[in-house]
Design an enzyme around this catalytic site. Structure first.
Site, PDB file in Angstrom:
ATOM      1  N   CYS A 111       0.852  -1.191   0.000  1.00  0.00           N
ATOM      2  CA  CYS A 111       0.000   0.000   0.000  1.00  0.00           C
ATOM      3  C   CYS A 111       0.884   1.236   0.000  1.00  0.00           C
ATOM      4  O   CYS A 111       1.956   1.241   0.599  1.00  0.00           O
ATOM      5  CB  CYS A 111      -0.899   0.006   1.233  1.00  0.00           C
ATOM      6  N   CYS A 118       0.386   0.702  10.463  1.00  0.00           N
ATOM      7  CA  CYS A 118       0.023  -0.413   9.588  1.00  0.00           C
ATOM      8  C   CYS A 118       1.238  -1.111   8.993  1.00  0.00           C
ATOM      9  O   CYS A 118       2.105  -0.482   8.395  1.00  0.00           O
ATOM     10  CB  CYS A 118      -0.871   0.119   8.476  1.00  0.00           C
ATOM     11  N   GLY A 156      -4.024  -2.835   1.395  1.00  0.00           N
ATOM     12  CA  GLY A 156      -4.300  -1.867   0.338  1.00  0.00           C
ATOM     13  C   GLY A 156      -5.468  -0.950   0.634  1.00  0.00           C
ATOM     14  O   GLY A 156      -6.268  -1.198   1.538  1.00  0.00           O
ATOM     15  N   GLU A 157      -5.551   0.106  -0.134  1.00  0.00           N
ATOM     16  CA  GLU A 157      -6.657   1.073  -0.050  1.00  0.00           C
ATOM     17  C   GLU A 157      -7.561   0.809  -1.264  1.00  0.00           C
ATOM     18  O   GLU A 157      -7.172   1.078  -2.412  1.00  0.00           O
ATOM     19  CB  GLU A 157      -6.098   2.498  -0.068  1.00  0.00           C
ATOM     20  N   SER A 188     -13.891  -0.681   2.959  1.00  0.00           N
ATOM     21  CA  SER A 188     -13.283   0.222   3.930  1.00  0.00           C
ATOM     22  C   SER A 188     -12.261   1.139   3.250  1.00  0.00           C
ATOM     23  O   SER A 188     -11.433   0.680   2.470  1.00  0.00           O
ATOM     24  CB  SER A 188     -12.586  -0.609   5.008  1.00  0.00           C
ATOM     25  N   SER A 210     -11.881   4.704   7.907  1.00  0.00           N
ATOM     26  CA  SER A 210     -10.897   4.692   8.995  1.00  0.00           C
ATOM     27  C   SER A 210     -10.735   6.105   9.509  1.00  0.00           C
ATOM     28  O   SER A 210     -10.295   6.981   8.770  1.00  0.00           O
ATOM     29  CB  SER A 210      -9.547   4.184   8.475  1.00  0.00           C
ATOM     30  N   LEU A 211     -11.089   6.322  10.765  1.00  0.00           N
ATOM     31  CA  LEU A 211     -11.109   7.688  11.309  1.00  0.00           C
ATOM     32  C   LEU A 211      -9.869   7.930  12.181  1.00  0.00           C
ATOM     33  O   LEU A 211      -9.059   8.784  11.911  1.00  0.00           O
ATOM     34  CB  LEU A 211     -12.404   7.857  12.108  1.00  0.00           C
ATOM     35  N   HIS A 212      -9.773   7.183  13.252  1.00  0.00           N
ATOM     36  CA  HIS A 212      -8.597   7.120  14.141  1.00  0.00           C
ATOM     37  C   HIS A 212      -8.257   8.395  14.912  1.00  0.00           C
ATOM     38  O   HIS A 212      -7.628   8.308  15.950  1.00  0.00           O
ATOM     39  CB  HIS A 212      -7.355   6.619  13.391  1.00  0.00           C
ATOM     40  N   HIS A 286      -2.721  -3.883  18.316  1.00  0.00           N
ATOM     41  CA  HIS A 286      -1.705  -4.848  18.727  1.00  0.00           C
ATOM     42  C   HIS A 286      -0.385  -4.400  18.122  1.00  0.00           C
ATOM     43  O   HIS A 286      -0.289  -4.255  16.898  1.00  0.00           O
ATOM     44  CB  HIS A 286      -2.079  -6.250  18.260  1.00  0.00           C
TER      45      HIS A 286
HETATM   46  S1  SF4 Z   1      -4.530   2.567   3.729  1.00  0.00           S
HETATM   47 FE1  SF4 Z   1      -4.906   0.682   4.907  1.00  0.00          FE
HETATM   48  S2  SF4 Z   1      -3.413  -0.794   4.093  1.00  0.00           S
HETATM   49 FE2  SF4 Z   1      -2.753   1.245   3.421  1.00  0.00          FE
HETATM   50  S3  SF4 Z   1      -1.247   1.908   4.942  1.00  0.00           S
HETATM   51 FE3  SF4 Z   1      -3.254   2.730   5.572  1.00  0.00          FE
HETATM   52  S4  SF4 Z   1      -4.140   1.174   6.947  1.00  0.00           S
HETATM   53 FE4  SF4 Z   1      -2.444   0.206   5.830  1.00  0.00          FE
END
Ligand code: SF4
Length: 339
Positions: A111, A118, A156-157, A188, A210-212, A286
């Site tokens: 990615c 990640c 991946g995205e 996602s 994905s907000l975070h 984790h």
């Molecule tokens: S988009 Fe998803 S797979 Fe790509 S670096 Fe971010 S969390 Fe990891």
């Protein structure tokens, strides 16, 4: 080199049928063999004429590949590793629950988005997957045929590989494909707005974002995509769509100790998502090699969840599965790359 048939749409199969002077209805026959009946060779497509099978075999192959490795967790979760050639690998997770079997598919090899937490991001970008390679992760696992839900949350995205992801979604839900309800599929994204809009226009699958972190600087540190697509703009776009009926939007939130687990975050999340029909999924972190980030403790996690719920944001904690087999995405393939 022979071209793969698996992962082609009905329209693409019809073009092949025309080019080989096969009857028009043979496109639907091929789709039936490839998707509903899951055959592994062209010779098994017995309602095609012998000549058609011969001509197909000259230029095409089914394009199915078996996993090169399978790891089984004590809790029943499995991690499959598929080779995409040239020493590259993608991971697929199978998560069994009481009444469902969920498969988490990858959409790219590696990615380019560089999220700090990640493992896949640390591999860097190595290539796009075709629709066939995405669907093969559902087609070629031991549980194929029993899969009830699919999530695009692996490596991946997805919206950085939009055409192939949309094609795979079409094949999953088309009557000539897997005839699966789009309500059983979730894609996602980290919030690539143009891709998200096209997805919302062309597919009926659920959306997860994905907000975070609700704060600009903090989210930039965790997810460089925040520079191009700030989460406030992502949410502004989402508000234009109807998620109050069958289609759902959820927000993924990995909870890091002493970073994004404070009352300030609760207040800002409640403000950001106020009035939106959605859910937050809190995810335990984790630790992965090479990052200073740490997961929050269970007590803080529970309190964080309760506080969000008190403020009217439906919030759940996602169960951690398969920890003993590197189920966190990117760990197994990284291990394979370096071995
Ligand atoms: S988009 Fe998803 S797979 Fe790509 S670096 Fe971010 S969390 Fe990891």
């Amino acid at each position: 080199m022979k071209q793969p048939l698996f992962g082609l749409t009905l329209e693409e199969l019809a073009a092949i049928a025309r080019s080989l002077d096969m009857p028009a209805f043979s496109a639907r026959q091929m789709a039936g063999w490839l998707y509903a009946r899951r055959v592994g060779s062209i010779d098994e497509m017995t309602n095609l004429s012998k000549k058609a099978r011969f001509l197909l075999n000259e230029q095409y192959e089914p394009g199915i590949s078996q996993p090169v490795k399978v790891q089984v967790s004590a809790d029943g979760t499995k991690k499959y590793l598929f080779s995409t050639g040239s020493g590259k690998f993608v991971e697929t997770a199978m998560i069994p629950e009481e009444e469902r079997i969920t498969v988490c598919v990858s959409s790219q090899v590696g990615c380019k988005m560089g999220c700090l937490f990640c493992m896949t991001g640390k591999q860097g970008f190595q290539g796009q997957l075709t629709a066939g390679e995405i669907l093969n992760q559902v087609r070629s696992i031991e549980e194929a045929g029993r899969v009830t839900n699919i999530v695009y949350m692996g490596m991946g995205e997805p919206f950085d590989n939009l055409p192939e992801v949309l094609k795979s979604l079409e094949i999953l839900s088309a009557p000539w494909g897997y005839a699966m309800s789009p309500r059983r599929i979730t894609v996602s994204t980290i919030g690539i707005i143009p891709g998200m809009i096209t997805f919302l226009e062309q597919s009926e699958a659920h959306l997860a974002v994905s907000l975070h972190s609700p704060f600009d600087e903090e989210r930039k540190m965790l997810m460089p995509v925040q520079v191009a697509y700030p989460v406030t703009e992502v949410v502004r776009e989402i508000r234009k769509w109807d998620f109050s009926r069958q289609r759902r939007v959820s927000f993924e939130y990995i909870v890091f100790r002493n970073l994004n687990d404070t009352d300030r975050h609760v207040r800002e999340l409640a403000r950001l998502l106020n009035g939106l029909s959605c859910r937050i999924n809190l995810i335990r972190f984790h630790p992965i090699p090479g990052t200073p980030l740490k997961g929050t403790d269970d007590h803080t996690l529970q309190q964080f969840k309760d506080k969000l719920n008190e403020r009217g944001i439906l919030t759940t904690i996602r169960a951690s599965r398969g920890q003993d087999i590197y189920a966190a995405c990117g760990l197994l393939s990284t291990k394979e790359l370096s071995s």
